[in-house]
Design a protein around this motif. Structure first.
Motif, PDB file in Angstrom:
ATOM      1  N   GLU A 227       0.757  -1.582   0.065  1.00 16.61           N
ATOM      2  CA  GLU A 227      -0.162  -0.264   0.296  1.00 16.61           C
ATOM      3  C   GLU A 227       0.712   0.946  -0.346  1.00 16.61           C
ATOM      4  OE1 GLU A 227      -2.014  -0.592   3.672  1.00 16.61           O
ATOM      5  OE2 GLU A 227      -1.450   1.439   4.207  1.00 16.61           O
TER       6      GLU A 227
ATOM      7  N   PRO B 209      -3.480   6.132  -0.829  1.00 20.20           N
ATOM      8  CA  PRO B 209      -2.810   3.866  -0.838  1.00 20.20           C
ATOM      9  C   PRO B 209      -4.081   3.499  -1.282  1.00 20.20           C
ATOM     10  CG  PRO B 209      -2.429   5.191   1.616  1.00 20.20           C
ATOM     11  CD  PRO B 209      -3.258   6.370   0.426  1.00 20.20           C
ATOM     12  N   LEU B 210      -3.591   2.276  -2.425  1.00 23.81           N
ATOM     13  CA  LEU B 210      -4.277   1.541  -3.499  1.00 23.81           C
ATOM     14  C   LEU B 210      -5.600   2.333  -3.837  1.00 23.81           C
ATOM     15  CD1 LEU B 210      -4.328  -1.370  -0.481  1.00 23.81           C
ATOM     16  CD2 LEU B 210      -2.899  -0.662  -2.106  1.00 23.81           C
ATOM     17  N   VAL B 211      -5.881   3.611  -3.793  1.00 25.50           N
ATOM     18  CA  VAL B 211      -7.217   4.166  -4.676  1.00 25.50           C
ATOM     19  C   VAL B 211      -6.815   4.025  -5.841  1.00 25.50           C
ATOM     20  CG1 VAL B 211      -8.413   6.465  -5.210  1.00 25.50           C
ATOM     21  CG2 VAL B 211      -7.242   5.669  -3.303  1.00 25.50           C
TER      22      VAL B 211
ATOM     23  N   VAL C  47      -6.287   1.711  -7.776  1.00 29.29           N
ATOM     24  CA  VAL C  47      -5.818   0.180  -8.143  1.00 29.29           C
ATOM     25  C   VAL C  47      -7.359   0.106  -7.824  1.00 29.29           C
ATOM     26  CG1 VAL C  47      -5.415  -1.188  -5.804  1.00 29.29           C
ATOM     27  CG2 VAL C  47      -4.908  -1.803  -7.636  1.00 29.29           C
ATOM     28  N   GLY C  48      -8.305   0.534  -6.702  1.00 32.69           N
ATOM     29  CA  GLY C  48      -9.466   0.042  -6.750  1.00 32.69           C
ATOM     30  C   GLY C  48     -10.354   0.581  -7.538  1.00 32.69           C
TER      31      GLY C  48
ATOM     32  N   THR D 139      -9.752  -2.273 -10.007  1.00 32.34           N
ATOM     33  CA  THR D 139     -11.222  -3.630  -9.732  1.00 32.34           C
ATOM     34  C   THR D 139     -12.565  -2.783 -10.264  1.00 32.34           C
ATOM     35  OG1 THR D 139      -9.300  -4.025  -8.136  1.00 32.34           O
ATOM     36  CG2 THR D 139     -11.649  -4.920  -7.425  1.00 32.34           C
ATOM     37  N   PHE D 140     -12.587  -1.700  -9.863  1.00 31.96           N
ATOM     38  CA  PHE D 140     -14.218  -1.499  -9.732  1.00 31.96           C
ATOM     39  C   PHE D 140     -14.204  -2.080 -11.770  1.00 31.96           C
ATOM     40  CE2 PHE D 140     -17.536   2.162 -11.763  1.00 31.96           C
ATOM     41  CZ  PHE D 140     -18.667   0.988 -11.097  1.00 31.96           C
TER      42      PHE D 140
ATOM     43  N   VAL E 269      -9.130 -10.067  -9.343  1.00 28.58           N
ATOM     44  CA  VAL E 269      -9.762 -10.700  -7.348  1.00 28.58           C
ATOM     45  C   VAL E 269      -8.729 -11.345  -7.016  1.00 28.58           C
ATOM     46  CG1 VAL E 269     -11.086 -12.054  -5.870  1.00 28.58           C
ATOM     47  CG2 VAL E 269     -12.378 -10.626  -7.583  1.00 28.58           C
ATOM     48  N   PHE E 270      -8.241 -11.809  -7.310  1.00 29.09           N
ATOM     49  CA  PHE E 270      -6.815 -12.787  -6.480  1.00 29.09           C
ATOM     50  C   PHE E 270      -5.278 -11.861  -6.665  1.00 29.09           C
ATOM     51  CE2 PHE E 270      -9.718 -16.079  -7.035  1.00 29.09           C
ATOM     52  CZ  PHE E 270      -9.306 -16.906  -5.456  1.00 29.09           C
TER      53      PHE E 270
ATOM     54  N   PHE F  89      -5.574  -8.842  -7.013  1.00 29.30           N
ATOM     55  CA  PHE F  89      -6.018  -7.316  -6.708  1.00 29.30           C
ATOM     56  C   PHE F  89      -5.534  -8.298  -4.543  1.00 29.30           C
ATOM     57  CE2 PHE F  89      -9.044  -5.648  -4.081  1.00 29.30           C
ATOM     58  CZ  PHE F  89      -8.869  -4.108  -3.680  1.00 29.30           C
ATOM     59  N   THR F  90      -6.041  -8.819  -4.405  1.00 29.02           N
ATOM     60  CA  THR F  90      -6.331  -9.330  -2.494  1.00 29.02           C
ATOM     61  C   THR F  90      -4.284  -9.717  -2.519  1.00 29.02           C
ATOM     62  OG1 THR F  90      -7.559 -10.571  -2.571  1.00 29.02           O
ATOM     63  CG2 THR F  90      -6.471 -11.202  -0.737  1.00 29.02           C
TER      64      THR F  90
ATOM     65  N   LEU G 280      -3.341  -6.215  -1.596  1.00 29.41           N
ATOM     66  CA  LEU G 280      -3.591  -5.957  -0.495  1.00 29.41           C
ATOM     67  C   LEU G 280      -3.021  -6.569   0.894  1.00 29.41           C
ATOM     68  CD1 LEU G 280      -7.646  -6.653   0.128  1.00 29.41           C
ATOM     69  CD2 LEU G 280      -6.385  -3.789  -0.078  1.00 29.41           C
TER      70      LEU G 280
END
Lengths: 111, 256
Positions: free
Chosen positions: B78, B93-95, B97-98, B101-102, B247-248, B250-251, B255
């Protein structure tokens, strides 16, 4: 282009598939809410086993909805469902084996 | 619904050459599933290799606020991914990549809506939703290109690191990352970033190409003529898989 062969009857009913569309949007909201919760947890829960466990559970829930609803696997025959799920056991084994291996490398070099 | 009811047995059964339909799925759909299983193994190998490397490196043990870049420990993701286009120098942080993802989840929704429209032989809606899916795919790729560019060029100040060059230890300032140097942490971290997100991005790119092909064939009436929109469903499976992999990624990359 003149001759058009219709094997299926064109469905003009606007209500057709309404239920599926409802299920699709429901899945979308579930995925969106889980992802937002992940963000919340990323910045509020201290880093540790608990945080990682929550993330793993949430990821599996998201995977369940994507594969089950979007990819329709939930509604396929049982044999097809198992043909897809059983090979994933090998992945689980690979994760376990290589994380232990990584830990052993760490101990050998730094411990 | 009552206006259109199919009598059982009235629909021509889709048989494979052996005279039956294994698992009540068409040949193409079943083969797409088996291809996706093999692709699962490939992505798993990449992510598990990442986990192995991470477990074999020292982790950063201090508070997240005190984190600084160093090649002595694995970075806190992050703190690496905190840049957003047009907001230079602000730590978010991570905005970004969020947002990515969306975009990918949204494009998965439009894809499944195209599949649903295909079941009703509703050409106009298949075209509409395929276009939205293609747009989502291109947007995601654009975001990824920006993220790669930022990652490669690095921060303004760079990081002073002790590295081995031609057999001797030297202290130098490193800007950004490539396959051998990395200002954010050990070089292996950058290598995994390039390989994992790169391999995923390649899949997104192939998916966009397939989606364009599907859109073109739907728009020119190919599937109406064939009497089935099942190709939309098969390519849809691939597109959802790409979303699933993200999804994987990203985690486990961003994360954890």
């Amino acid at each position: 282009m003149a001759e058009v062969h219709h094997h299926h009857v064109h469905n003009q009913d606007p209500e057709a598939g309404a239920e599926q569309r409802k299920a699709i949007w429901k899945t979308f909201w579930i995925l969106l809410i889980i992802t937002s919760l992940e963000f919340l947890i990323a910045f509020t829960v201290p880093h540790g086993v608990l945080k990682v466990s929550i993330f793993i559970v949430m990821t599996i829930v998201k995977a369940f909805y994507i594969v089950g609803e979007f990819m329709h696997l939930k509604h396929e025959t049982k044999t097809l469902i198992w043909s897809i799920l059983v090979p994933v056991i090998f992945v689980a084994w690979l994760i376990l084996a290589l994380l232990l291996e990584g830990n052993a490398i760490f101990e050998a070099i730094f411990a | 619904m009552a206006s259109h009811v199919t009598t059982p047995g009235a629909v021509e059964p889709k048989m494979w050459l052996g005279g039956i339909e294994p698992m009540k799925a068409s040949y193409g759909k079943l083969m797409m599933w088996f291809f996706l299983i093999s692709d699962t193994f490939t992505f798993s190998a990449l992510l598990v290799a990442y986990g192995t490397a991470r477990f074999s490196f020292p982790a950063f043990t201090g508070k997240h606020e005190d984190f600084t870049f160093s090649n002595m420990y694995w970075p806190v993701p992050e703190r690496v991914y905190e840049a957003v286009p047009f907001l230079h120098g602000i730590s978010l942080p991570l905005v970004f990549v969020g947002i990515m993802t969306f975009i990918l989840i949204a494009s998965s929704v439009t894809m499944v809506l195209a599949v649903e429209a295909g079941h009703r032989m509703d050409r106009a809606n298949v075209e509409k939703y395929m276009l939205w899916t293609i747009l989502g795919g291109f947007t995601f790729l654009g975001c990824q290109a920006w993220e790669w560019s930022h990652f490669i060029h690095g921060t303004d100040a760079g990081t002073v690191m002790k590295v081995i060059e031609n057999g001797t230890w030297v202290e130098k300032t490193i800007f950004g990352a490539n396959l051998t140097e990395n200002q954010y942490g050990p070089p292996a971290f950058a290598d995994f970033f390039f390989f994992i997100t790169g391999f995923h991005g390649t899949h997104v790119f192939s998916g966009v190409i397939l989606n364009i092909l599907i859109f073109f064939r739907a728009a020119t009436g190919f599937y109406d003529k064939r009497g089935s929109y099942e190709m939309v469903e098969k390519v849809g499976l691939y597109w959802h898989f790409v979303d699933l992999v993200w999804v994987f990624v990203f985690t486990f990359f961003y994360l954890v």
